[in-house]
Design a protein around this motif. Structure first.
Motif, short mmCIF file in Angstrom:
data_model
loop_
_atom_site.label_atom_id
_atom_site.label_comp_id
_atom_site.label_asym_id
_atom_site.label_seq_id
_atom_site.Cartn_x
_atom_site.Cartn_y
_atom_site.Cartn_z
N THR A 270 -2.70 -5.93 7.62
CA THR A 270 -2.34 -7.36 8.17
C THR A 270 -3.70 -8.28 7.82
O THR A 270 -3.62 -9.27 8.21
CB THR A 270 -2.26 -7.34 9.47
OG1 THR A 270 -2.82 -6.79 10.31
CG2 THR A 270 -0.79 -6.68 9.76
N LEU A 271 -4.79 -7.73 7.26
CA LEU A 271 -5.94 -8.45 7.04
C LEU A 271 -6.13 -8.80 5.60
O LEU A 271 -5.81 -7.81 4.87
CB LEU A 271 -7.13 -7.99 7.43
CG LEU A 271 -7.27 -7.49 9.31
CD1 LEU A 271 -8.42 -6.93 9.88
CD2 LEU A 271 -6.79 -9.04 9.98
N CYS B 122 -5.60 -3.58 -3.43
CA CYS B 122 -6.05 -4.75 -3.99
C CYS B 122 -4.67 -5.33 -5.01
O CYS B 122 -4.24 -4.53 -5.56
CB CYS B 122 -6.94 -4.39 -5.07
SG CYS B 122 -8.60 -3.59 -4.30
N VAL B 123 -4.64 -6.79 -4.81
CA VAL B 123 -3.47 -7.24 -5.39
C VAL B 123 -4.05 -8.52 -6.12
O VAL B 123 -4.92 -9.03 -5.95
CB VAL B 123 -2.32 -7.60 -4.59
CG1 VAL B 123 -1.66 -6.51 -4.05
CG2 VAL B 123 -2.75 -8.36 -3.39
N GLY B 124 -3.08 -8.90 -7.23
CA GLY B 124 -3.66 -10.07 -7.96
C GLY B 124 -2.46 -10.35 -8.98
O GLY B 124 -1.23 -10.24 -8.42
N LYS B 125 -2.81 -10.58 -10.34
CA LYS B 125 -1.74 -10.93 -11.25
C LYS B 125 -0.50 -11.79 -10.84
O LYS B 125 -0.53 -12.75 -10.48
CB LYS B 125 -1.33 -9.73 -11.91
CG LYS B 125 -2.56 -9.02 -12.90
CD LYS B 125 -1.97 -8.02 -13.62
CE LYS B 125 -3.34 -7.24 -14.52
NZ LYS B 125 -3.79 -7.88 -15.74
N GLY B 126 0.58 -11.03 -10.67
CA GLY B 126 1.83 -11.46 -10.48
C GLY B 126 1.98 -12.44 -9.04
O GLY B 126 2.90 -13.07 -8.82
N GLY C 67 -6.37 -4.94 4.00
CA GLY C 67 -6.74 -4.05 4.75
C GLY C 67 -6.29 -4.01 6.18
O GLY C 67 -5.71 -4.82 6.80
N HIS C 68 -6.75 -3.03 7.00
CA HIS C 68 -6.46 -2.99 8.23
C HIS C 68 -7.72 -3.09 9.41
O HIS C 68 -8.76 -3.43 8.79
CB HIS C 68 -5.68 -1.60 8.78
CG HIS C 68 -6.49 -0.35 8.19
ND1 HIS C 68 -7.53 -0.03 8.59
CD2 HIS C 68 -6.11 0.68 7.20
CE1 HIS C 68 -8.12 1.17 7.97
NE2 HIS C 68 -6.99 1.65 7.11
N SER C 69 -7.45 -2.82 10.42
CA SER C 69 -8.27 -3.43 11.69
C SER C 69 -9.71 -2.25 11.36
O SER C 69 -10.78 -2.73 11.50
CB SER C 69 -7.81 -2.84 13.02
OG SER C 69 -7.39 -1.62 13.03
#
Ligand code: PLP
Length: 419
Positions: free
Chosen positions: A108-109, A269-273, A285-287
């Protein structure tokens, strides 16, 4: 159809103003894009092409989706640029909330970036901060970007060698398994080396992996791979970084490729679309991963001038809504099944992949590029992948019509047969 006269003139002009190390300029390559809409690209000669690449896997919802165009127009007229980590644009908050709503549970971060490489940098920094261990495990054939940290975990020699003195030597590369036997061997051996004090391995704080290797040639690992990696990372206290820059945002038939195994990484990790065509990436990432960074007190630990760019954030919120509204994860599955059926029936090479991320293995890079160029001359944009360009990647927009897809696939079959 050869490359049109206008594209040739642009190639000549570009050769005078851009470093020769960037754009490949040949007699029959490239075309210069003037506009694009949906799955259709029009070049400066006015010729139309069907885009089977989604322009590097970005146009998942098609080029210039009207909802994204409207969001970009509204946002740019309202707030074009903000102060990302100082006086943030409100839309950054809205986007991070949106991402928290679709990401696998507990992730959620987020830390935003512009290119995929930025997300990988953030993930590698996070692992180093949180574990205090500099070593990283990565995979042969993996592609994570060409910025410093990302290049250090990208395996291809032609990208690394010119900078070998500067590329971090902290990465251990493993074979990316294609069979269960390879998977068993590779992971058991790694487990043994991580457990042994005399293995010569640097203390490792992270392992980075793609659920499917995209640029590496659309390589799908055996099922259970991500689950075993999750267990291995837990056993050795390493952060599991999953690079979904290509596979994310419904490309493979789920929001994220990890959902095929219900694995929750420490960093995603996300990006592109994600940006619907606007530059945007994120490390989620998480806590205990991103949440464990020391709180900023005046200076950000990791930021950039354009962090949380308002127009990109607005475009991404609109993109998520389109992916949901048009059920594009489901559509990715249908597209993938159709591509496989047509290409397998044609019997022109191994077909592999998942959802709308398929690869046709030609085996010989020179033959594959001849087919790609011939397809371009016949109105279809394709890209080769694999360390030697020996695979033709097929990653169309998830909105492509069945007729356009069929037409493009028939062209691919004819072009491969004729080279
Ligand atoms: C899996 C993966 N990771 C990272 C990247 C790097 O992204 P960018 O080129 O936006 O920096 C790419 C680009 O193709 C990719 O496919």
């Amino acid at each position: 159809m050869t490359i049109g006269p206008s594209s040739r003139v642009f190639a000549q002009r570009l050769s005078l103003v851009e470093s020769p190390g960037v754009t490949t300029l040949e007699e029959d390559w490239p075309i210069f894009w003037e506009r694009a809409s949906g799955w259709t690209v029009t070049d400066t000669d006015g010729r139309d092409y069907i885009d089977l690449t989604s322009a590097f896997g970005v146009a998942n919802i098609g080029h210039a989706h009207p909802d994204v165009v409207a969001a970009v127009q509204h946002q740019s007229a309202t707030l074009m640029h903000g102060m990302g980590d100082v006086h943030p644009p409100a839309v950054k908050v809205r986007l991070l909330e949106t991402l928290a709503g679709i990401a696998p549970e507990s992730l959620t971060l987020g830390v935003l970036g512009l290119n995929g490489g930025d997300a990988v940098e953030a993930a590698l920094k996070c692992a180093a901060i949180v574990t205090g261990r500099p070593g990283v495990i990565a995979f042969g054939g993996g592609y994570h970007g060409l910025t410093g940290g990302a290049l250090s975990v990208t395996s291809r020699r032609d990208f690394r060698d010119p900078f070998s003195a500067r590329v971090s030597a902290l990465t251990t590369f493993l074979q990316y398994p294609r069979t269960e036997a390879e998977m068993g061997y590779v992971l058991t051996d790694l487990d043994r080396r991580l457990s042994s004090k005399s293995s010569g391995l640097l203390p490792c704080g992270a392992l980075i992996v793609e659920p499917i290797q995209g640029r590496g040639g659309v390589v799908v690992p055996p099922s259970g791979f991500l689950t075993l990696i999750r267990e291995l990372c837990d056993r050795h206290g390493m952060m599991m970084i999953v690079d979904e820059i290509f596979t994310g945002f419904c490309r493979t038939g789920h929001w994220f490729g990890v959902q095929f195994e219900d694995v929750i990484p420490d960093l995603l990790c996300v990006g592109k679309g994600m940006g619907g065509g606007m530059p945007l990436s994120a490390c989620l990432g998480h806590s205990e991963s991103l949440g464990a960074w020391p709180a900023a007190t005046g200076e950000a630990l990791h930021t950039a001038t354009f962090l949380g760019h308002p127009v990109s954030c607005a475009a991404a919120i609109a993109t998520v809504a389109v992916l949901q509204k048009e059920s594009l994860a489901q559509r990715a599955k249908t597209i993938g099944e159709h591509i496989r059926r047509v290409l397998e029936d044609a019997d022109i090479g191994e077909v592999r992949g998942r959802g709308a991320m398929q690869g046709l293995v030609i085996g010989d890079g020179e033959r594959a590029i001849r087919a790609v160029k011939r397809a371009l001359a016949h109105g279809v944009v394709l890209l080769p992948s694999g360390d030697h360009g020996e695979v033709i990647s097929l990653t169309p927009p998830l909105t492509i019509s069945p007729e356009a897809l069929d037409h493009a696939l028939n062209t691919v079959v004819d072009c491969v047969r004729s080279v």
